[in-house]
Structures are given as structure tokens and as C-alpha cells.
Design an enzyme around this catalytic site. Sequence first.
Site, PDB file in Angstrom:
ATOM      1  N   ARG A 145      23.144 -30.168  -9.210  1.00 27.16           N
ATOM      2  CA  ARG A 145      23.216 -28.754  -9.612  1.00 27.16           C
ATOM      3  C   ARG A 145      21.850 -28.101  -9.500  1.00 27.16           C
ATOM      4  NH1 ARG A 145      24.876 -28.202 -15.684  1.00 27.16           N
ATOM      5  NH2 ARG A 145      23.634 -30.080 -15.945  1.00 27.16           N
ATOM      6  N   SER A 198      25.784 -23.339 -17.080  1.00 28.39           N
ATOM      7  CA  SER A 198      26.337 -24.618 -16.617  1.00 28.39           C
ATOM      8  C   SER A 198      26.047 -24.861 -15.136  1.00 28.39           C
ATOM      9  CB  SER A 198      27.824 -24.738 -16.948  1.00 28.39           C
ATOM     10  OG  SER A 198      28.615 -24.140 -15.980  1.00 28.39           O
ATOM     11  N   GLU A 239      37.649 -16.143 -12.862  1.00 22.60           N
ATOM     12  CA  GLU A 239      37.425 -16.854 -11.603  1.00 22.60           C
ATOM     13  C   GLU A 239      38.106 -16.170 -10.422  1.00 22.60           C
ATOM     14  OE1 GLU A 239      38.434 -18.381 -14.407  1.00 22.60           O
ATOM     15  OE2 GLU A 239      36.615 -19.482 -14.928  1.00 22.60           O
ATOM     16  N   PHE A 248      37.846 -25.002 -12.582  1.00 23.59           N
ATOM     17  CA  PHE A 248      38.461 -23.671 -12.655  1.00 23.59           C
ATOM     18  C   PHE A 248      38.395 -22.957 -11.302  1.00 23.59           C
ATOM     19  CE2 PHE A 248      36.243 -24.222 -16.887  1.00 23.59           C
ATOM     20  CZ  PHE A 248      37.331 -24.834 -17.484  1.00 23.59           C
ATOM     21  N   ARG A 262      27.869 -33.111 -12.636  1.00 21.13           N
ATOM     22  CA  ARG A 262      27.129 -32.429 -13.687  1.00 21.13           C
ATOM     23  C   ARG A 262      25.801 -33.132 -14.020  1.00 21.13           C
ATOM     24  NH1 ARG A 262      27.978 -28.636 -17.362  1.00 21.13           N
ATOM     25  NH2 ARG A 262      26.992 -28.786 -19.413  1.00 21.13           N
TER      26      ARG A 262
END
Lengths: 275, 313
Positions: B10, B37, B58, B83, B167
Site C-alpha cells: 500500500r 486505509s 464505491e 468493496f 494490508r
Amino acid sequence: MNHESIRFLEEQAARRRIDILNLIYKAKTGHIGGSLSSIDVLTALYYHVMDVDKIKAGDPERDRFVLSKGHSVEGFYSILADKGFFPKEELSTYAQFHTRLACHPTSKIPGVEVSTGSLGHGLPVAVGMAIALKRDNRKSHVYVVMGDGEQGEGSVWEAAMAGPAYKLDNLTAIVDRNHLQISGNTENVMCLEPLADRYRSFGWNVVCINGNDFGEIIPALLTRVPGKPTAVISDTVKGKGISFMENQAAWHHKVPTEEQYQQAMEELEQKLKIN
Amino acid sequence: MKTETKGSCRKAFTSTLNALAYEYPDINAVTTDARGSVTLEQFAQEHPEQFVEMGIAEQDAVSVSAGMALTGKNVFVCGPACFLTTRSLEQVKVDVAYNKTNVKVVGVSGGLSYGPLGATHTTVTDIAQIRCIFNMTVLLPADAVQTEAITRQLAQFHGPVYMRMGRGDVYDVYPKGEEFTIGKAKQLRDGSDLTIIACGEMVWYAVRAAEKLEQDGIHARVLDMFTIKPIDREAVLKAARETGHILTVEEHSVYGGLGGAVAEILSQELPTPMKIMGLPDEDIILGNSSELFTYYGIDGDGIYKGAQELLKK
């Protein structure tokens, strides 16, 4: 708006209605009711409000049009052909094998900015265009035409929140409020009212008009309020211009018989003569 | 012995994008109340005119990104993969793929990386969903080095892309400065007995498994198939021809993902004994990524066992 300009637009709209009827009758498919209700707004946009030469040239400063109710496509094709985006003869390929003139507009067709067909996509796409154009200091204005039944899609309201949040005064959303969707009256399928108040409460400048009257359509489409997008609740008659189709839910996507076609054509040609 | 340094995909993505946004003014980032996030805070601060917050929406975020792209922007729409790929799948299909807009759908915290957050937050069907949509390119980088390199390429890549990352910090597979070509598998080890084809975080584990197999005298080739679409069919066919056995491993359902893509090629062009390793078609138990990889048999030991089973066939 002087009387002459209005007569000119009425004549153009009458010609587009004849094309709508011909396309659908010949192909034996299409969405006639909503095409007839919304064609006056589309005519106003392409024959009065937007600079079509800039659109044809692909000028970055051009206005953008998004047909979110993609099923009302026949009138849109008629306009694009009449304006020279593609040859008029191509209209006869509508809905035929291997055509690019699908029953929902695709961006393969010159003049179509974005492919549509699934409801609830046009407003958010138009919001994205308007955000980017505003940030680039473009003079372009974005117009999007939605159906009233389409207001049932949640994504419409996600975008309805975003438009005022980004102060998109370069965006005009038109709701073709013809009161009917495929299953019947909108208020019986899923209540939309008070639709104008709903947009107002989301932060839009709202204008309510008779969407089959150019005297009301033109000023509404030219309305600008600094810092706010404008929603035009365009009250229309589904099937407008063909007496037996008017306000009949069944004519959402029914195809006329030969007899009905003859009668419809007589009525539309009569309108053309009056003009 | 390999070093076991770690890095965050990320953060590699966002810090690279942040730097690229100075060089490429057409780069825009759109997010869904996920700047934290995704780790886009710095981008939002340094490039406010290239950053768009859409809130928890979204569908809207993906369509808005397409609209922006239609005016000439290169738009990276970023949010949790679970999502972004499912809630807005139709927006990806219509506004991104069908309209062939210059939108990069970037899903973070994909696979099982949300661990104990449960089934709503798993992303184990995204490869299957998105690789079936025409015009889409599908990328799953293996580590931070690869993520940075791919992100650089995406600054000049015109067209719809889906990229998924996890993540937490992941083990480095590649030395800094390694180069990659989108659409070309990266061979990490050569071998003649079987080929392990992996993607994403599974690549590091695949290499561990190959090392363990080597101790048994089994020579495993390892391919990092970070581009799942368009898949490197030549590398797949070559591996099948030269090693005779193919094992795929992915942090994804065993249905329709990398294994499916490889099987589609081999079953039709060069039938080869295969094993598809991934997550079962059931409610995934709770735990952190490494616990779950072990439980579902897709860590180094699990892949090692899988390879032995495949070779016994």
C-alpha cells in the site's frame, strides 16, 4: 425566446419524432414512450443550447451530453445523424445485425461521449466530468438526462450528494419526469415525490418546467447558479405527440402495428405541417 | 538463505503515486473515505487538486473516476478491495471496462488481510469477477518493490486496470530496482520437476516451498504471475512442456482465479497434471493472514505438501 426560434425547435422535434417512429417500427424494437417524452429537451440541447461544432471538433472546451436513460436512444441517434456525426443512411441499421447503433448508445458512435444503458450511471459519470472540467478551468457545461424511474437507483443519490459538495455549477441534471416506468405509475412502483424537494434538500438549484414546452425548456437549461448544480424536473408526457401512446405505460417499449404506425405517422406529419 | 525484510505494498503504491503526481499532472486519486486505509493522506495534502474524496460510495467513486478519465485524466480509484470490486462491480464493467476509460481500480487490504474482520471484508472472488470482464488488465503484485515498479508503469499505461494489494507488510521477494513487464511472468527459480505459479503474497511462500523441495532433490520452477490478465500463456505452456507438472497458488478462491486461468490454457492446449491451491468454497475462519495461510495450507509448508501430492499423481 422569440416565436420564430420556438417554431424552429418545434419543427426539429417533429422531424425527430418521425425518425423515432420509423426506427422503432422498422426494427420492431425500441423504447418509444420515453424517447418521445424526452426528445424536446434533447432537441433544445442540440439545436439551441450546446455548440455542436465544438462537440464535433472534439474541442476540450465542448459541452458534454450524457444520456443516462440510455434506452431513449432513437431520438438521440436521429439528432446525431441530422447534425452530421454519422451518415443519415446509417439510421436504417438501428438494432440490426452488427450495427453500432445499438438500442443503448455506445461511445463507438461519433458524438456519444459515454456508453450507457444500465440506469444510475449517467449522473455520477457526469459529476466526474464536471469535477475534472471545473478543475481544469474549462468553460464546458455538462448536461445529463435521466429517467424518472431511474431515480430508484441508489447511485443516483450518491452522485446527487457529490454534485453540490463539489459546487458543480457546470452541471445540469434533467429528470424526464414522464410519471411512468415499465410497470406503471412511478408513484405506485416506488414513490419519487416530493422529487424537487429531494434534490433541493441535497443542495441543488431546482427548476420545475413543462418539458414539452420550448418556452420553458430553454431558460431552464441556461439557468446557472454560482456554486450549485441545477436539477431540471422536466414534467413531460410519455409517448408525447402520438395521441394513443400518450400517458400509456404499455408504450414504454411496445412496437406499433402497421395500422397504428399509419395513424401515428399522420399525427406527426400533421404537426410538421402546422409548423 | 534469503533475507527476510518486509515492506508495505500500500505504502509503496501511494508514495510512488505521490511522487508521480508531480511529474504527471493528469494523475488523479479518488477514494471512498479510505485515505487512511489506502495511506493516501500525504497525496491528499500535497495534491489537493488531483485528489477527490467521494465518501463511502464505491459505486459513485468508480463512475466519477470514469467521468474524470473521459476528460483526459489518468484516475486511480482506491479503496478496500472487498468493496471496490464487489459493491461497484457493475460500475467497473460498464463505466471502466465497456467505456474503456483510463481508470485504475486499486484495491487494498485484499485477500484475507482484514483477517478477524470476517467474511464481509474478505476479497477472495475479485480475480474471478474482474478477469472475465473484457478490456480489464488484472495485476497482483508480490511485494513492495514490484508494486512500486508497476505503479510507475501505470502512470503511462492507458486503459482499465485492476490492481490488488494486501494490508500488512509483506516479505520482500525482489531486490530494489528489479524490473518487470506487465503481461510477462517473472521466473524466480528454474526447475525441471514441476512449476509453481503464484501471484501476490503467495509468491514469497512459493519460493520457500521450492527451497524445501530442493532439499528433497525436487527441482521446482517458480513463476510470479503478477499479471493475471492478460496472462503470460507462453510462460505457462513452456513451464508445462519443460516441467510436466503445474501447481498454482493464490490468496483467492480455488474457483475462477489464477488456477482457473492457467487451467483454461493447459486443458485446451497442453493437458498437464495440475493442482490448484487457494481458499476453499466455504466460510473462511477468522485469524490473521499468516495463521490463515497455514490453516488453509497455502504457506511454504502447505505448498511443499501440495507439490509432493501433485508429483505422486
